[in-house]
Scaffold this active site. Structure first.
Site, PDB file in Angstrom:
ATOM      1  N   ASP A 157       2.888  34.549 -15.765  1.00 35.99           N
ATOM      2  CA  ASP A 157       1.890  33.493 -15.852  1.00 35.99           C
ATOM      3  C   ASP A 157       0.604  33.863 -15.096  1.00 35.99           C
ATOM      4  OD1 ASP A 157       1.308  30.599 -16.436  1.00 35.99           O
ATOM      5  OD2 ASP A 157       1.178  30.498 -14.255  1.00 35.99           O
TER       6      ASP A 157
ATOM      7  N   GLU B   1       0.295  36.857 -19.688  1.00 32.17           N
ATOM      8  CA  GLU B   1      -0.724  35.880 -20.082  1.00 32.17           C
ATOM      9  C   GLU B   1      -2.070  36.488 -19.711  1.00 32.17           C
ATOM     10  OE1 GLU B   1      -2.306  31.320 -19.570  1.00 32.17           O
ATOM     11  OE2 GLU B   1      -1.355  32.298 -17.879  1.00 32.17           O
TER      12      GLU B   1
HETATM   13  C1  GLC Z   1      -0.826  29.176 -17.243  1.00 30.85           C
HETATM   14  C2  GLC Z   1       0.072  28.257 -18.031  1.00 30.85           C
HETATM   15  C3  GLC Z   1      -0.468  26.861 -17.911  1.00 30.85           C
HETATM   16  C4  GLC Z   1      -0.450  26.467 -16.461  1.00 30.85           C
HETATM   17  C5  GLC Z   1      -1.219  27.478 -15.602  1.00 30.85           C
HETATM   18  C6  GLC Z   1      -0.939  27.303 -14.154  1.00 30.85           C
HETATM   19  O1  GLC Z   1      -2.107  29.226 -17.760  1.00 30.85           O
HETATM   20  O2  GLC Z   1       0.189  28.689 -19.349  1.00 30.85           O
HETATM   21  O3  GLC Z   1       0.263  25.961 -18.685  1.00 30.85           O
HETATM   22  O4  GLC Z   1      -1.021  25.198 -16.292  1.00 30.85           O
HETATM   23  O5  GLC Z   1      -0.840  28.806 -15.906  1.00 30.85           O
HETATM   24  O6  GLC Z   1       0.336  27.745 -13.822  1.00 30.85           O
END
Ligand code: GLC
Ligand code: CA
Length: 567
Positions: free
Chosen positions: A233, A294
């Site tokens: 993440d 991500e």
């Molecule tokens: C990432 C996740 C999102 C979350 C953020 C903070 O972007 O996909 O849903 O709010 O991280 O953890």
């Protein structure tokens, strides 16, 4: 027994290909003749557990719910599921605020439920990927509770604590992505802590080796429990400038939360994050784990950095530039596909997820959305690379945001209303059938079920040969069984066509052609196949009236044609 046979096969392939990249990626999983590993052929599917299937009717999806739907996923053609955070959490950010990395939140079930899910998934050859929230923990995590307890606590330096600039003044001008200053004052110890997201999500201090060790161990713990990898993440937020320089202002004005619009120059994308990714990759390699990232990148050069030198970082950094194309444009898609196809590693395509408007709505014109949903499925499921589906995409689920502020669940939607409505719209319950609450739950679902459940649901679409779901199943089946689609190279065709996106996938003397009409009018295209040595096309899969005659393909509006090339 089977395991031993597989191991042996890999040793042999490894010996034959010694020195090649494939051999360097040590794996006990079977690789194919091209040196491809399981995750290069697999179709991944993102599950937002709150919204997938509720087994105990409390209105919130859970692990037992997921287990009960494994047959559905298998039948659909899914090889790996990525479950967004299901760990203990106060749920401020719906699980992205983790208070214990090595357990399951009671609302989702127990560790025993997880073990059953893992065992049942394994029986069906479905792998499990967990979400690893690397940048921050919950403010209720025991590490943070200790950290804030005193300036001299054992975990003080596990987070980022600083003195204010002056009385009532935070250390610098950084604003949180989710609104307000990125610094929160803690009166007990008279210092501020840093949070890139909500104040309830304090950033870990990755410059502290103890943090690294503890976090790496978390992944080992789960690999031992049978998970096949992690989706990492928010990786770009791992490090901050130790000098805490103020961020420059990007442009005048205020964002949806009333904050200045900054360029995150000093608190995102610091090069040190790549050391962490290399470290996590080393640990992953001990267990043949796969790392998905991500990775919001500005261009493919930046995406390449996430693969790392000699591919020693992420195997699957997500190409969000692809998901960010906002109109159905062959020119735009052609450009991005070519760029990613030439990238340093294996492409990873995503068109929807729990943070962005579903592709159904992004590309839908309000009239032909189902047809366009099929077209988008045909597109990214036939490219060279690994696709990551998002639950409900396969049935044409529609982004359905709340219409009143008081109904919003995602905190950013309440803070930013009406400009920012939050992410509830893409997180609504999965639509299983036409019964009450779409068969998701017999209780009151945590988010309302969109009205489209009566027309778009698994049960009804399974009976309709023309549904989005049946089309997805056919494409997925083709993708899993056709060599050219699995391993073939990508080559664009008719590159100046502004209506039809067409390409071939070539594997040795086999070829598959894909033609996608991204326009509202019927199109006829002569495909330029000669130089590839093919003469005509045989139908494999098409929508409606779309068909091929010789080297000419006729496509209905938004029509899809997939064919096998013949010599
Ligand atoms: C990432 C996740 C999102 C979350 C953020 C903070 O972007 O996909 O849903 O709010 O991280 O953890
Ligand atoms: Ca439940």
């Amino acid at each position: 027994m089977r395991k031993i046979a597989l191991r042996l096969a890999v040793v042999l392939v490894g010996v034959c290909m010694a020195g090649s990249i494939a051999a360097a990626q040590t794996s006990s999983h079977a690789v194919d003749a091209e040196g491809h590993q399981w995750w290069q052929h697999a179709v991944f599917y993102e599950i937002y557990p709150r919204s997938f299937a509720d087994s105990n009717n409390d209105g919130i999806g859970d692990l037992k719910g997921i287990t009960s739907k494994l047959d559905y996923l298998k039948d659909l053609g899914v090889d790996a599921i990525w479950i967004t955070p299901c760990f203990p959490s106060p749920q401020v950010d719906f699980g992205y605020d983790v208070s214990d990395y090595e357990n399951i939140d009671p609302m989702y079930g127990t560790m025993a439920d997880f073990d059953v899910l893992a065992a049942e998934a394994k029986k069906r050859d479905i792998r499990i990927i967990l979400d690893f929230v690397v940048n921050h923990t919950s403010d209720q995590h025991k590490w943070f509770l200790d950290s804030k307890s005193s300036r001299t606590s054992a975990h003080r330096d596990w987070y980022i604590w600083r003195d204010g600039k002056g009385p009532g003044e935070p250390p610098n001008n950084w604003v949180a992505l989710f609104g307000g200053s990125a610094w929160k004052f803690d009166p007990a110890t008279n210092q501020y802590y840093y949070h890139y997201f909500y104040a309830e999500q304090p950033d870990l201090n990755w410059r502290n080796p103890a943090v690294k060790d503890a976090m790496f161990d978390v992944t080992r713990w789960w690999y031992k429990r049978g998970v096949a990898g992690f989706r990492l993440d928010a990786v770009e937020t791992l490090f901050e400038d130790p000098g805490l320089h103020d961020n420059p202002i990007l442009r005048p004005g205020k964002n949806a939360y009333g904050d200045p619009i900054e360029k995150n120059e000093y608190n995102t994308k610091l090069p040190e994050l790549h050391d962490v990714l290399r470290g996590l990759r080393k640990v992953a390699d001990e267990s043949n784990g796969v790392l998905i990232g991500e990775t919001w990148t500005a261009d493919v050069a930046e995406l390449n950095q996430y693969y790392g030198e000699g591919n020693n970082e992420l195997q699957l950094p997500m190409d969000f530039l692809f998901a960010m194309i906002n109109k159905l444009s062959p020119v735009e898609f052609r450009k991005q596909i070519a760029a990613v196809d030439a990238a340093a590693g294996w492409p990873t395509f995503v068109i929807s997820n729990h943070d962005i408007v579903r592709s159904y709505d992004r590309y839908g014109d309000g009239k032909h959305n189902d047809q366009i949903a099929k077209l988008m499925g045909a597109l990214y499921l036939t490219l060279r690379g690994t696709p990551i589906m998002y639950y409900g995409e396969e049935i044409g689920m529609k982004t359905t945001p709340p219409t009143r502020k008081e109904d919003v669940k995602d905190p950013i939607g309440r803070m930013g209303w009406p400009e920012e409505k939050g992410r509830d719209g893409e997180r609504t319950p999965m639509q299983w059938d036409g019964s009450v609450n779409a068969g998701f739950s017999k209780g009151t679902p945590w988010l309302p079920v969109p009205p489209t459940y009566t027309t778009h649901n698994v049960a009804d679409e399974s009976k309709d040969p023309n549904s989005v779901l049946e089309f997805y199943k056919k494409v997925l089946k083709l993708r899993h069984t056709n060599r050219a689609l699995l391993d073939g190279n990508y080559a664009a065709l008719n590159e100046s066509d502004r209506n039809v996106l067409s390409y071939v996938r070539l594997y040795k003397d086999q070829g598959v052609v894909v033609a996608l009409n991204m326009s509202n009018a019927a199109q006829k295209v002569k495909l330029d196949l000669k130089h590839k040595g093919f003469v005509s096309i045989k139908n494999l899969l098409a929508t409606g009236q779309s068909e091929a005659k010789g080297d000419e393909v006729s496509l209905e509006p938004y029509g899809v044609f997939i064919g096998e090339l013949t010599k």
